[in-house]
Design an enzyme around this catalytic site. Structure first.
Site, PDB file in Angstrom:
ATOM      1  N   PRO A 191       0.940  -1.112  -0.062  1.00 13.57           N
ATOM      2  CA  PRO A 191       0.311   0.579   0.050  1.00 13.57           C
ATOM      3  C   PRO A 191       1.140   1.364   0.111  1.00 13.57           C
ATOM      4  O   PRO A 191       0.092   2.327  -0.598  1.00 13.57           O
ATOM      5  CB  PRO A 191      -0.707  -0.589   1.657  1.00 13.57           C
ATOM      6  CG  PRO A 191       0.189  -0.759   2.301  1.00 13.57           C
ATOM      7  CD  PRO A 191       0.979  -1.915   1.397  1.00 13.57           C
ATOM      8  N   ASP A 215       4.379   2.181 -11.672  1.00 10.69           N
ATOM      9  CA  ASP A 215       2.761   3.192 -11.365  1.00 10.69           C
ATOM     10  C   ASP A 215       3.142   4.281  -9.462  1.00 10.69           C
ATOM     11  O   ASP A 215       3.412   3.679  -9.404  1.00 10.69           O
ATOM     12  CB  ASP A 215       1.844   2.359 -11.451  1.00 10.69           C
ATOM     13  CG  ASP A 215       0.973   0.928 -10.604  1.00 10.69           C
ATOM     14  OD1 ASP A 215       1.617   1.752  -9.672  1.00 10.69           O
ATOM     15  OD2 ASP A 215       0.821   0.526 -11.189  1.00 10.69           O
ATOM     16  N   LYS A 259      -0.567   6.318 -12.713  1.00 11.86           N
ATOM     17  CA  LYS A 259      -2.220   6.099 -13.322  1.00 11.86           C
ATOM     18  C   LYS A 259      -2.331   7.092 -12.340  1.00 11.86           C
ATOM     19  O   LYS A 259      -1.478   6.567 -11.069  1.00 11.86           O
ATOM     20  CB  LYS A 259      -2.169   5.200 -13.413  1.00 11.86           C
ATOM     21  CG  LYS A 259      -2.553   4.509 -14.802  1.00 11.86           C
ATOM     22  CD  LYS A 259      -2.989   3.100 -14.574  1.00 11.86           C
ATOM     23  CE  LYS A 259      -2.667   2.311 -15.976  1.00 11.86           C
ATOM     24  NZ  LYS A 259      -4.329   1.459 -15.862  1.00 11.86           N
ATOM     25  N   GLY A 286       0.890  -1.207  -7.455  1.00 12.65           N
ATOM     26  CA  GLY A 286       0.731  -0.585  -5.444  1.00 12.65           C
ATOM     27  C   GLY A 286      -0.733  -1.891  -4.958  1.00 12.65           C
ATOM     28  O   GLY A 286      -1.168  -2.338  -5.915  1.00 12.65           O
ATOM     29  N   GLY A 287      -0.695  -2.142  -3.853  1.00 17.66           N
ATOM     30  CA  GLY A 287      -1.515  -3.371  -3.132  1.00 17.66           C
ATOM     31  C   GLY A 287      -1.301  -4.024  -3.506  1.00 17.66           C
ATOM     32  O   GLY A 287      -0.534  -4.670  -4.073  1.00 17.66           O
ATOM     33  N   ASP A 288      -2.818  -5.099  -4.066  1.00 14.94           N
ATOM     34  CA  ASP A 288      -2.657  -6.762  -4.558  1.00 14.94           C
ATOM     35  C   ASP A 288      -2.527  -6.024  -6.402  1.00 14.94           C
ATOM     36  O   ASP A 288      -3.502  -5.925  -6.534  1.00 14.94           O
ATOM     37  CB  ASP A 288      -3.075  -7.356  -4.073  1.00 14.94           C
ATOM     38  CG  ASP A 288      -2.570  -8.385  -4.447  1.00 14.94           C
ATOM     39  OD1 ASP A 288      -2.019 -10.034  -3.820  1.00 14.94           O
ATOM     40  OD2 ASP A 288      -3.567  -8.909  -5.501  1.00 14.94           O
ATOM     41  N   ILE A 330      -6.289  -6.395  -7.012  1.00 13.13           N
ATOM     42  CA  ILE A 330      -7.487  -6.500  -5.674  1.00 13.13           C
ATOM     43  C   ILE A 330      -8.009  -4.843  -7.140  1.00 13.13           C
ATOM     44  O   ILE A 330      -6.725  -3.868  -7.125  1.00 13.13           O
ATOM     45  CB  ILE A 330      -7.446  -6.555  -5.004  1.00 13.13           C
ATOM     46  CG1 ILE A 330      -7.365  -7.699  -5.006  1.00 13.13           C
ATOM     47  CG2 ILE A 330      -8.709  -5.654  -4.530  1.00 13.13           C
ATOM     48  CD1 ILE A 330      -7.130  -7.731  -2.986  1.00 13.13           C
ATOM     49  N   THR A 357      -3.070  -5.476   0.170  1.00 16.33           N
ATOM     50  CA  THR A 357      -4.181  -4.527  -0.225  1.00 16.33           C
ATOM     51  C   THR A 357      -4.268  -3.407   0.092  1.00 16.33           C
ATOM     52  O   THR A 357      -4.322  -2.802   1.501  1.00 16.33           O
ATOM     53  CB  THR A 357      -5.617  -5.233  -0.741  1.00 16.33           C
ATOM     54  OG1 THR A 357      -6.233  -3.900  -1.769  1.00 16.33           O
ATOM     55  CG2 THR A 357      -5.755  -5.963   0.846  1.00 16.33           C
ATOM     56  N   ALA A 358      -4.498  -2.257  -0.166  1.00 22.27           N
ATOM     57  CA  ALA A 358      -4.673  -0.668   0.404  1.00 22.27           C
ATOM     58  C   ALA A 358      -6.048  -1.506   1.551  1.00 22.27           C
ATOM     59  O   ALA A 358      -6.150  -0.380   3.198  1.00 22.27           O
ATOM     60  CB  ALA A 358      -5.633  -0.291  -0.642  1.00 22.27           C
ATOM     61  N   MET A 383     -11.020   4.180  -4.447  1.00 19.69           N
ATOM     62  CA  MET A 383     -11.548   4.713  -5.700  1.00 19.69           C
ATOM     63  C   MET A 383     -12.956   5.746  -5.398  1.00 19.69           C
ATOM     64  O   MET A 383     -13.659   5.909  -6.786  1.00 19.69           O
ATOM     65  CB  MET A 383     -11.474   3.842  -7.339  1.00 19.69           C
ATOM     66  CG  MET A 383     -10.030   3.052  -7.212  1.00 19.69           C
ATOM     67  SD  MET A 383      -9.968   2.230  -8.824  1.00 19.69           S
ATOM     68  CE  MET A 383     -10.485   1.021  -8.237  1.00 19.69           C
TER      69      MET A 383
HETATM   70  N1  SAH Z   1      -4.842  -3.033  -6.602  1.00 16.10           N
HETATM   71  C1  SAH Z   1      -4.299  -1.643  -5.223  1.00 16.10           C
HETATM   72  C2  SAH Z   1      -5.633  -1.056  -5.482  1.00 16.10           C
HETATM   73  C3  SAH Z   1      -5.379  -0.306  -6.574  1.00 16.10           C
HETATM   74  S1  SAH Z   1      -7.097   0.887  -7.106  1.00 16.10           S
HETATM   75  C4  SAH Z   1      -4.794  -2.220  -4.098  1.00 16.10           C
HETATM   76  O1  SAH Z   1      -4.663  -3.635  -3.807  1.00 16.10           O
HETATM   77  O2  SAH Z   1      -5.175  -1.970  -2.903  1.00 16.10           O
HETATM   78  C5  SAH Z   1      -6.816   2.433  -6.254  1.00 16.10           C
HETATM   79  C6  SAH Z   1      -7.312   2.335  -5.247  1.00 16.10           C
HETATM   80  O3  SAH Z   1      -6.563   2.155  -3.723  1.00 16.10           O
HETATM   81  C7  SAH Z   1      -6.266   3.798  -4.851  1.00 16.10           C
HETATM   82  O4  SAH Z   1      -7.527   4.973  -5.516  1.00 16.10           O
HETATM   83  C8  SAH Z   1      -7.096   4.264  -3.055  1.00 16.10           C
HETATM   84  O5  SAH Z   1      -9.187   4.000  -3.437  1.00 16.10           O
HETATM   85  C9  SAH Z   1      -7.051   2.736  -3.077  1.00 16.10           C
HETATM   86  N2  SAH Z   1      -5.932   2.493  -2.588  1.00 16.10           N
HETATM   87  C10 SAH Z   1      -4.742   1.867  -2.887  1.00 16.10           C
HETATM   88  N3  SAH Z   1      -3.275   3.143  -2.133  1.00 16.10           N
HETATM   89  C11 SAH Z   1      -4.000   3.601  -1.189  1.00 16.10           C
HETATM   90  C12 SAH Z   1      -3.254   3.434  -0.133  1.00 16.10           C
HETATM   91  N4  SAH Z   1      -2.059   3.841   0.454  1.00 16.10           N
HETATM   92  N5  SAH Z   1      -4.516   4.296   0.956  1.00 16.10           N
HETATM   93  C13 SAH Z   1      -5.662   4.506   1.104  1.00 16.10           C
HETATM   94  N6  SAH Z   1      -6.172   4.172  -0.385  1.00 16.10           N
HETATM   95  C14 SAH Z   1      -5.134   3.304  -1.405  1.00 16.10           C
END
Ligand code: SAH
Length: 519
Positions: free
Chosen positions: A14, A37, A59, A91-93, A96, A121-122, A175
């Site tokens: 995250p 990204d 992005k 970012g994140g997973d 997801i 994931t976030a 989002m």
């Molecule tokens: N694949 C990512 C999500 C990507 S979609 C995952 O698994 O986390 C992008 C959205 O994820 C952002 O608009 C926001 O809603 C959320 N997000 C990603 N990183 C974040 C963070 N550190 N804190 C809060 N929201 C986050």
């Protein structure tokens, strides 16, 4: 036959670079190309080899796409076809709301080998770092992950809010900031109570994390009032109530403090990690770079006649490193120091001797060169003694001058040089201009001089103006004196001049200042 490349879809987590998986790090270390990204922390690229090709395909939310998905897909295919090991860092997973599925379909269609590595994931980070358990036996046993933005071309109504509103105990909306008022309205219209607790978390796990708490009825207004922008997550459900007692992350004592570290990159890490553990947001701004000398003839000559000295003085871990590197290059080892007594200026210098199997015989109470000279003199170790003092080519003369005045012979030899590092100047200037700096830490006089030289201030009045709202912290009196030469006040200086004591002094300073600030 040409060697086939492979693409690894790696979840970057995250934001906090510590939340990458070990497998993710291992793959980054082998990467020939990294395609990353906007949500993947750029600090993670430090794991990649120096010569790795780094491609930013940023992005941002709200429809601003620096690169189209087609372009990204093409990049992955082309680099893999050229036989490279490609890490696609997301970012994140990756699976997801990460379009990982689409990228893999594309790779499969071209017959390119791939693997995927999950990430934190976030939703998981936002929950943990605000102390909201997304599931809780007392409140709910179900959670749904939803996108509040979907594909910009698809209408929001594609999601069955009617079923979701009461179908899962906890709703986590990715989002969803832009459409939040609309989403909240739809959930209430579908039967979710307006008093349902709701939270919005921006930049979860990062030093700039922000969170806003409310109810389904007022969360939209609260988010607007707090000017929360993406990336942020919305968590809706009774579990948000559990947060009150466990918002540990934002309660850490230096949370939200922006602290600049001016040491060299190699030396900064201990200070940075201690400050980060306390919640600070560190801006690494190396103002000096340590370099090997072009000419080592003086040190090499001294190494050949070590038996002519009684004492070897070390004033910094850097001198220890460079001294022993030269000694080893001359085909010698620590045994060449037989019979010499060793004095170190402080505990880190003494610690730097340990890997060479050596202990300092003499360590002053106060960790300055001047204090070392005075302590040696007071203990009767100066008169008639022969000292070898390897040090930075730019180092001051107080130590050798004092010893000489007390009847010692001192041979000073340069062991390395420090040169101003200019790379980080623009970043520091921008942070200062934005009023985003609480404190700058200085660990030597040269960090002070070089840092002030980096700032675009034509005279001292302009410098004072630029730093008017910034606390300056000095590791010790010599550094503090250099700051004072610019007419600037020193707000923080520890009693003992070590990194750990500097961290304690910063902690004391900032927590004393606003004891009630973080409740
Ligand atoms: N694949 C990512 C999500 C990507 S979609 C995952 O698994 O986390 C992008 C959205 O994820 C952002 O608009 C926001 O809603 C959320 N997000 C990603 N990183 C974040 C963070 N550190 N804190 C809060 N929201 C986050």
């Amino acid at each position: 036959m040409q060697h086939e490349g492979k693409v690894y879809l790696v979840g970057a987590g995250p934001g906090d670079p510590g939340l990458l998986t070990l497998r993710g790090r291992e793959l980054l270390q082998q990467a020939e190309v990294v395609v990353y990204d906007y949500l993947a922390n750029a600090k993670l690229l430090r794991h990649a080899p120096k010569d790795c090709i780094r491609i930013y395909v940023g992005k941002k939310g709200g429809g601003l796409h620096a690169c189209t998905q087609e372009h990204i897909n093409r990049l992955l295919v082309e680099h893999a076809r050229a036989g490279r090991t490609v890490v696609r860092l997301k970012g994140g997973d990756p699976f997801i709301f990460g379009r990982g599925g689409e990228e893999i379909e594309e790779l499969a269609a071209y017959g390119i080998a791939f693997e995927a590595v999950p990430g934190v994931t976030a939703a998981s980070a936002a929950a943990t770092y605000t102390g909201i358990p997304i599931t809780h036996r007392r409140y709910t046993a179900s959670v749904a992950f939803i996108t509040g933005h979907e594909d910009p071309d698809k209408p929001l109504s594609n999601i069955d809010w009617n079923k979701l509103a009461t179908g899962a105990g906890t709703l986590v909306i990715y989002m969803g900031i832009k459409n939040l008022p609309d989403i909240a309205q739809k959930l209430m219209a579908a039967g979710r109570r307006p008093e349902t607790p709701a939270a919005v978390v921006r930049w979860a796990s990062m030093p700039q994390q922000e969170s806003v708490i409310g109810t389904l009825a007022d969360i939209g207004d609260r988010v607007r009032a707090a000017a929360i922008k993406p990336p942020a997550l919305v968590i809706v459900g009774e579990v948000v109530q559990a947060r009150g007692c466990i918002n540990w992350f934002e309660k850490r004592p230096l949370f939200g403090r922006r602290i600049v570290v001016t040491r060299t990159r190699e030396q900064a890490s201990a200070l940075v990690s201690q400050l980060e553990n306390l919640g600070a947001d560190c801006l690494e701004c190396p103002t000096i770079e340590v370099r090997e000398l072009a000419d080592y003839s003086q040190l090499d000559a001294a190494l050949e006649r070590l038996a002519d000295f009684d004492w070897l003085l070390f004033t910094s871990p850097n001198t220890v490193q460079h001294f022993f590197r030269r000694l080893q290059q001359a085909g010698q080892d620590s045994r060449a120091l037989y019979g010499l007594r060793i004095a170190a200026v402080g505990s880190s210098t003494a610690k730097a001797l340990r890997p060479f199997g050596l202990r300092a015989d003499f360590l002053p109470e106060k960790y300055t060169g001047e204090a070392l000279a005075e302590a040696l003199i007071a203990s009767g170790f100066a008169q008639g003694q022969r000292f070898l003092l390897p040090q930075a080519a730019q180092a001051g003369k107080i130590l050798p001058d004092k010893l000489r005045a007390a009847g010692a012979t001192v041979m000073v030899v340069p062991a390395y040089e420090t040169v101003p590092a200019t790379e980080a100047g623009a970043e520091l200037q921008a942070a200062l201009d934005a009023g985003a700096v609480d404190c700058i830490t200085f660990t030597s006089s040269s960090t002070v001089r070089n840092c002030f030289a980096l700032l675009a201030c034509e005279n001292e009045a302009a410098l004072r103006q630029a730093l008017a709202r910034v606390r300056l912290a000095a590791i010790g009196p010599v550094t503090a004196k250099t700051i004072a030469e610019y007419g600037l006040p020193v707000a923080i200086m520890p009693e003992r001049h070590t990194i750990a004591d500097l961290v304690s002094a910063l902690l004391h300073h900032f927590t004393r200042e606003s004891p009630a600030a973080r409740v």
